[in-house]
Structures are given as structure tokens and as C-alpha cells.
Design a protein around this motif. Structure first.
Motif, short mmCIF file in Angstrom:
data_model
loop_
_atom_site.label_atom_id
_atom_site.label_comp_id
_atom_site.label_asym_id
_atom_site.label_seq_id
_atom_site.Cartn_x
_atom_site.Cartn_y
_atom_site.Cartn_z
N PRO A 157 19.95 -41.50 -29.19
CA PRO A 157 19.63 -41.70 -30.61
C PRO A 157 18.80 -42.94 -30.89
CG PRO A 157 21.98 -42.04 -30.18
CD PRO A 157 21.40 -41.42 -28.97
N HIS A 158 19.04 -44.03 -30.17
CA HIS A 158 18.27 -45.25 -30.42
C HIS A 158 16.85 -45.11 -29.90
CE1 HIS A 158 22.41 -46.68 -30.94
NE2 HIS A 158 21.87 -47.55 -31.76
N ALA A 184 -9.73 -38.73 -45.76
CA ALA A 184 -10.43 -37.64 -45.08
C ALA A 184 -9.43 -36.54 -44.70
CB ALA A 184 -11.13 -38.17 -43.84
N PRO A 185 -9.85 -35.28 -44.75
CA PRO A 185 -8.92 -34.18 -44.41
C PRO A 185 -8.26 -34.34 -43.05
CG PRO A 185 -10.91 -33.31 -45.41
CD PRO A 185 -11.16 -34.77 -45.20
N LEU A 186 -9.02 -34.79 -42.04
CA LEU A 186 -8.43 -34.98 -40.71
C LEU A 186 -7.37 -36.07 -40.75
CD1 LEU A 186 -8.33 -34.46 -37.66
CD2 LEU A 186 -10.16 -36.16 -37.41
N ASN A 187 -7.65 -37.17 -41.43
CA ASN A 187 -6.67 -38.26 -41.52
C ASN A 187 -5.40 -37.79 -42.23
OD1 ASN A 187 -9.34 -39.49 -41.09
ND2 ASN A 187 -8.24 -41.41 -41.25
N ARG A 188 -5.58 -37.02 -43.27
CA ARG A 188 -4.42 -36.50 -44.00
C ARG A 188 -3.57 -35.62 -43.10
NH1 ARG A 188 -4.47 -35.62 -49.53
NH2 ARG A 188 -6.75 -35.71 -49.50
N LYS A 189 -4.24 -34.76 -42.37
CA LYS A 189 -3.53 -33.83 -41.48
C LYS A 189 -2.76 -34.58 -40.41
CE LYS A 189 -4.41 -29.98 -38.29
NZ LYS A 189 -5.46 -29.10 -37.70
N ARG A 190 -3.40 -35.57 -39.78
CA ARG A 190 -2.74 -36.30 -38.70
C ARG A 190 -1.60 -37.17 -39.24
NH1 ARG A 190 -5.64 -35.98 -33.82
NH2 ARG A 190 -6.60 -33.92 -33.90
N CYS A 191 -1.80 -37.75 -40.39
CA CYS A 191 -0.74 -38.54 -41.01
C CYS A 191 0.51 -37.70 -41.22
CB CYS A 191 -1.23 -39.12 -42.33
SG CYS A 191 0.06 -39.90 -43.33
N LEU A 192 0.34 -36.55 -41.84
CA LEU A 192 1.48 -35.68 -42.12
C LEU A 192 2.11 -35.15 -40.84
CD1 LEU A 192 0.14 -33.69 -45.20
CD2 LEU A 192 1.74 -35.61 -45.17
N ALA A 193 1.29 -34.90 -39.83
CA ALA A 193 1.83 -34.40 -38.55
C ALA A 193 2.76 -35.44 -37.92
CB ALA A 193 0.69 -34.06 -37.60
N HIS A 194 2.37 -36.72 -37.98
CA HIS A 194 3.23 -37.77 -37.43
C HIS A 194 4.52 -37.93 -38.25
CE1 HIS A 194 0.92 -39.37 -34.07
NE2 HIS A 194 -0.18 -39.27 -34.80
N PHE A 195 4.40 -37.86 -39.56
CA PHE A 195 5.61 -37.91 -40.39
C PHE A 195 6.54 -36.75 -40.07
CE2 PHE A 195 3.65 -40.41 -44.19
CZ PHE A 195 3.65 -41.56 -43.41
N GLU A 196 5.95 -35.57 -39.91
CA GLU A 196 6.73 -34.38 -39.64
C GLU A 196 7.45 -34.50 -38.29
OE1 GLU A 196 4.35 -30.88 -39.95
OE2 GLU A 196 5.96 -29.79 -40.93
N ARG A 197 6.74 -35.02 -37.30
CA ARG A 197 7.34 -35.18 -35.99
C ARG A 197 8.49 -36.20 -36.03
NH1 ARG A 197 9.48 -33.16 -31.66
NH2 ARG A 197 9.40 -34.55 -29.84
N ALA A 198 8.31 -37.28 -36.77
CA ALA A 198 9.37 -38.28 -36.90
C ALA A 198 10.62 -37.67 -37.53
CB ALA A 198 8.88 -39.47 -37.73
N MET A 202 14.56 -37.11 -35.73
CA MET A 202 15.80 -37.68 -36.25
C MET A 202 16.75 -36.63 -36.81
SD MET A 202 15.44 -40.73 -35.41
CE MET A 202 16.99 -41.29 -36.13
N ALA A 203 16.32 -35.39 -36.89
CA ALA A 203 17.16 -34.35 -37.50
C ALA A 203 18.52 -34.19 -36.84
CB ALA A 203 16.40 -33.02 -37.50
N PRO A 204 18.66 -34.32 -35.51
CA PRO A 204 19.98 -34.12 -34.90
C PRO A 204 20.98 -35.25 -35.15
CG PRO A 204 18.19 -33.83 -33.30
CD PRO A 204 17.62 -34.51 -34.49
N LEU A 222 12.25 -42.43 -43.45
CA LEU A 222 11.69 -41.08 -43.47
C LEU A 222 11.70 -40.44 -44.86
CD1 LEU A 222 13.22 -39.70 -40.16
CD2 LEU A 222 10.80 -40.09 -40.62
N LEU A 223 12.28 -41.09 -45.85
CA LEU A 223 12.29 -40.52 -47.20
C LEU A 223 10.89 -40.28 -47.73
CD1 LEU A 223 15.15 -42.65 -48.82
CD2 LEU A 223 15.17 -40.17 -48.47
N VAL A 224 9.91 -41.04 -47.24
CA VAL A 224 8.54 -40.87 -47.74
C VAL A 224 7.99 -39.49 -47.44
CG1 VAL A 224 7.99 -43.31 -47.60
CG2 VAL A 224 7.58 -41.85 -45.63
N GLY A 225 8.57 -38.77 -46.52
CA GLY A 225 8.07 -37.45 -46.18
C GLY A 225 8.98 -36.32 -46.61
N GLN A 226 9.89 -36.59 -47.56
CA GLN A 226 10.86 -35.58 -47.94
C GLN A 226 10.66 -35.12 -49.38
OE1 GLN A 226 12.85 -34.52 -45.44
NE2 GLN A 226 11.79 -36.06 -44.21
#
Length: 434
Positions: A157-158, A184-198, A202-204, A222-226
Motif C-alpha cells: 500500500p505505501h 492542448a487536447p493531448l495535454n488534457r488527455k495525458r493529464c486525465l490518464a495519469h489521474f485515472e491511473r492514480a 489506490m482503489a484496493p 485524489l479528490l480532484v479527479g472524482q
């Protein structure tokens, strides 16, 4: 889900103060390159009095908090560079279990994690500044290496929290500092992809079940992506604060994220400030209320208007009674003397409340201050703005020292005007004729 949240992204760089983001951004301010500390001083018709000539007070250029902060970060960086991942995970877990912090309240576990991921994040930030191709190794290989290390440790977990934090850092870097419409669309996409992966990493895990403030703090970040951040913010921070009630930084982060510019409302801010004070009364007295409003007031006029002044000031007294260390005295004195006054002139009611809180600097300095911590005062000048980037730590600290001595001198201007020299001693100020 994340695509529905794009309007929120324009808020993400407004005074970030989550438990994890504050650590990252404060740390970046020590290494980054912008010009906040280089702004020319205002020119007045008459020069300001040179009060420092009439004051003698020890100045801690290297405060214990800075030393502990640097040591923990360097330890995490060293273990990562040696690929000693098991040792790193163990040290983060032990520091988390013991609730180890620097004198200023920064959790050691989070500093270890920051140091361990700093090379990866710095490489990604540099690649983005250089406008390298999206598949450039600096943008991919580092985070892939952290993911591999996480898997080899069996989803510890850590370690998972560390990797999630790295994804958040790189997501912020992709997002950049432009306005929402300029991303930029690419920056937006990559930003959200990293948030999504984070979020997926942590989901488990559940911070309460693991008795882990580090895991709980990462989940708050992670609240910023919820999509349901508004419904969750109070509960998530309540869990974090209950896990680590001695750490005031979690309460300060809660107050910021309860502002309407983030996930909350002013009514919820007041409610949670009172609830936090009740839950932490055995540790902080009324101080829990003060901590929740602390940064929120420095950022927001309405928060400054609605604060219960008596409750807030009672909290200041209780904080000092339970935590009389000079690190704490400097923080509260700098807040009252400098930070709370930065937004004057917008609201008459807010200014009235600011003036009453500013008056508390008098008893804080006269009755409790025995040394100056310049970095604390320098950050107070920016309203504890964690987005600040500093080109020179030495100049930044010098600015803090200069304004600290000026603020202290103004409190003793009558005594100085009568020819006294003020010497601060462990027993309090001593007045000597000049």
C-alpha cells in the motif's frame, strides 16, 4: 467519468493545499525557477524605519524543520536510486505507523515518498518544458520503473501510494499552468490518464482499515479527479484527521478544499471547523477550529467575513498552550502579522476581522517569540501560497527575515521611539537604554 470533470481542472492550480499536494508544491518551491522573491520592493515617499537596528533576536537560518525535511527527502531519493524498494517501503510504513513528522508537521513517510519519486517527476517536467515527443523516454521510462517496483513488492500500500503520487505529479505537469481553454487536447488527455491511473492504484486500499495516514492523504489528494468529490471531501478528511489528529496540516488542507472554489460551501466550512474542534479538543483545545480556517481565511474573503472571531482567537491561545515550540510561534505570529493582512481593502467586514486577528501578533510576539525563522515569514508574505516558485532560497529567506524584523519592530515602535533597544531572551523581551 473523468471527461465530465474538465471544468474542474481550471481550479486545480488555485492555492493547492491538500496533504500530498502541499508537500509536493512546497518542495518544488525550493528547487524551481520563477520570480516571486525577485519582485522589486515598493518605493515610498519616506523610507521605512530601520527597526532591526534596535532589535536583537536570534535568527534560525536553518530551522529544525528544514533540516529534517531535507534529510528525509534525501533518504528517499537515495533508496530509490539504489533500487532498494523493500527498504523504502519498510521505512515509509514504519514512519507512517509512528506518525513521524518534521517539527513543522510534514509527515516523514510522505517526504520519503517525495524524495523517491523526485527524479522521475523532475525528468518528466523537464521533458515537457523541452516539448519532447509524448513517447520520449523521460516521460515514460521513469514511471514505468516505479510501476514495476510496485508490482514486485506485491502491491504494497505505501509503494502504491508513492506511485499514485508520482502519477498525480506528472498529471499536473501535463496539465500545465494555462487557462482551461488553452489546454492542448493531448495535454488534457495525458493529464486525465495519469489521474485515472492514480485512482485505480489506490482503489484496493482504505486508509482507516490500514491505519495509514499516508494512504488516507493520498486518497484525499485524489479528490480532484472524482465526480463525487463534493459529497466525499468532508468524510475523507475526517478519516485522515482521525488517523493523525496531532498533525495540523490535514486540518488546514480540509479548510482549503471546503471553499466553493474547490469542493465545498461556506456553510460546510463552518460546520466542519466546529466538528473538527470537537473531535480534536483533547489535543488542540479550540485549535481545531482555528486550523480549519487558517489557510481558508488567507485565501477567501467570505471565509474571513464569516469566521467566529472569539472561537478562532481562543484556538490560537490553545494551540500555543499545547505546542509552545518556536516553529509554531513563528507560524502563528507570521500569520497574524503578515499573512492575514494580505487581502485588505476588498471587504469592510473581512478587514475588521483581519484587524482583530492581526492584533494577536502583539501578545504572540511579546509573550512567546524568542527567535525568528525567516522561511516561515517569507511564506507568510505570499499568504502561504503553495504554488509559489522561488529562484533563490537565500534571497527568499532574507526577505522573510527583513519583513519579520520590520513587523516585530512596528510592535515595539513606542519603546524604540523612547530610545530603547529590544533584546529577546528566553525570559521575554528586555529593554535596554541606548
Amino acid at each position: 467519468m473523468f471527461k465530465l470533470l474538465l471544468p474542474w481542472l481550471d481550479r486545480l492550480f488555485i492555492s493547492v493545499t491538500t496533504a500530498l499536494e502541499s508537500l509536493w508544491l512546497a518542495a518544488r518551491s525550493k528547487r524551481s525557477a520563477n520570480m516571486a522573491d525577485d519582485e522589486p520592493a515598493p518605493i515610498y515617499a519616506l523610507p521605512s524605519p530601520r527597526y532591526e537596528e534596535h532589535l536583537t533576536i536570534p535568527v534560525r537560518d536553518k530551522a529544525p524543520d528544514d533540516t529534517a525535511w531535507r534529510a528525509a527527502q534525501e533518504r528517499g531519493q537515495f533508496l530509490a536510486r539504489q533500487e532498494r524498494w523493500e527498504d523504502l517501503a519498510r521505512e515509509m510504513r514504519l514512519a507512517d505507523e509512528k506518525r513521524e513528522c518534521t517539527p513543522g508537521g510534514v509527515p516523514i513517510a510522505e517526504l520519503l515518498a517525495f524524495g523517491a519519486r523526485s527524479d522521475v517527476v523532475l525528468a518528466a517536467e523537464h521533458a515537457l518544458r523541452e516539448e519532447r515527443a509524448p513517447r520520449d523516454g523521460a516521460l515514460i521510462e521513469g514511471i514505468k520503473g516505479l510501476e514495476i517496483a510496485r508490482r514486485e513488492l506485491g502491491n504494497d500500500p505505501h509503494m502504491s501510494a508513492l506511485v499514485a503520487q508520482a502519477h498525480l505529479d506528472i498529471g499536473w505537469a501535463w496539465r500545465g499552468e494555462t487557462g482551461q481553454d488553452e489546454i492542448a487536447p493531448l495535454n488534457r488527455k495525458r493529464c486525465l490518464a495519469h489521474f485515472e491511473r492514480a485512482t485505480k492504484l489506490m482503489a484496493p486500499f482504505n486508509g482507516l482499515e490500514l491505519d495509514s495516514p499516508m494512504v488516507a492523504a493520498t486518497q484525499c489528494a485524489l479528490l480532484v479527479g472524482q465526480a463525487d468529490a463534493g459529497a466525499r471531501v468532508s468524510d475523507d478528511y475526517e478519516d485522515l484527521i482521525d488517523l493523525d489528529p496531532n498533525n495540523h496540516r490535514h486540518m488546514r488542507a480540509l479548510g482549503c478544499h471546503l471553499l466553493p472554489r474547490w469542493f465545498g460551501t461556506y456553510d460546510e466550512l463552518e460546520l466542519q471547523a466546529r466538528r473538527t474542534a470537537a473531535r480534536t479538543q483533547d489535543i488542540w483545545g479550540a485549535g481545531g477550529y482555528t486550523w480549519v480556517y487558517f489557510d481558508a481565511m488567507a485565501l477567501d474573503e467570505v471565509a474571513c467575513e464569516q469566521v467566529d472571531l472569539d472561537f478562532f482567537i481562543d484556538g490560537l491561545h490553545d494551540i500555543i498552550a499545547t505546542h509552545p515550540e518556536q516553529e509554531m510561534i513563528n507560524l502563528l505570529a507570521a500569520f497574524c502579522a503578515v499573512a492575514i493582512r494580505q487581502g485588505e481593502g476588498i471587504s469592510a467586514l473581512a478587514d475588521q476581522n483581519r484587524a482583530e486577528i492581526a492584533d494577536c501578533a502583539n501578545w504572540l510576539i511579546r509573550d512567546h517569540l524568542t527567535e525568528v525563522h525567516p522561511m516561515v515569514w517569507a511564506h507568510a508574505l505570499t499568504g502561504f501560497d503553495n504554488n509559489l516558485r522561488v529562484t533563490s532560497v537565500n534571497r527568499f529567506a532574507a526577505r522573510g527575515k527583513r519583513f519579520a524584523l520590520q513587523a516585530i519592530g512596528e510592535l515595539f515602535c513606542e519603546e524604540i521611539g523612547r530610545g530603547a533597544h529590544i533584546t529577546f531572551t528566553p525570559q521575554g523581551p528586555r529593554y535596554d537604554a541606548t
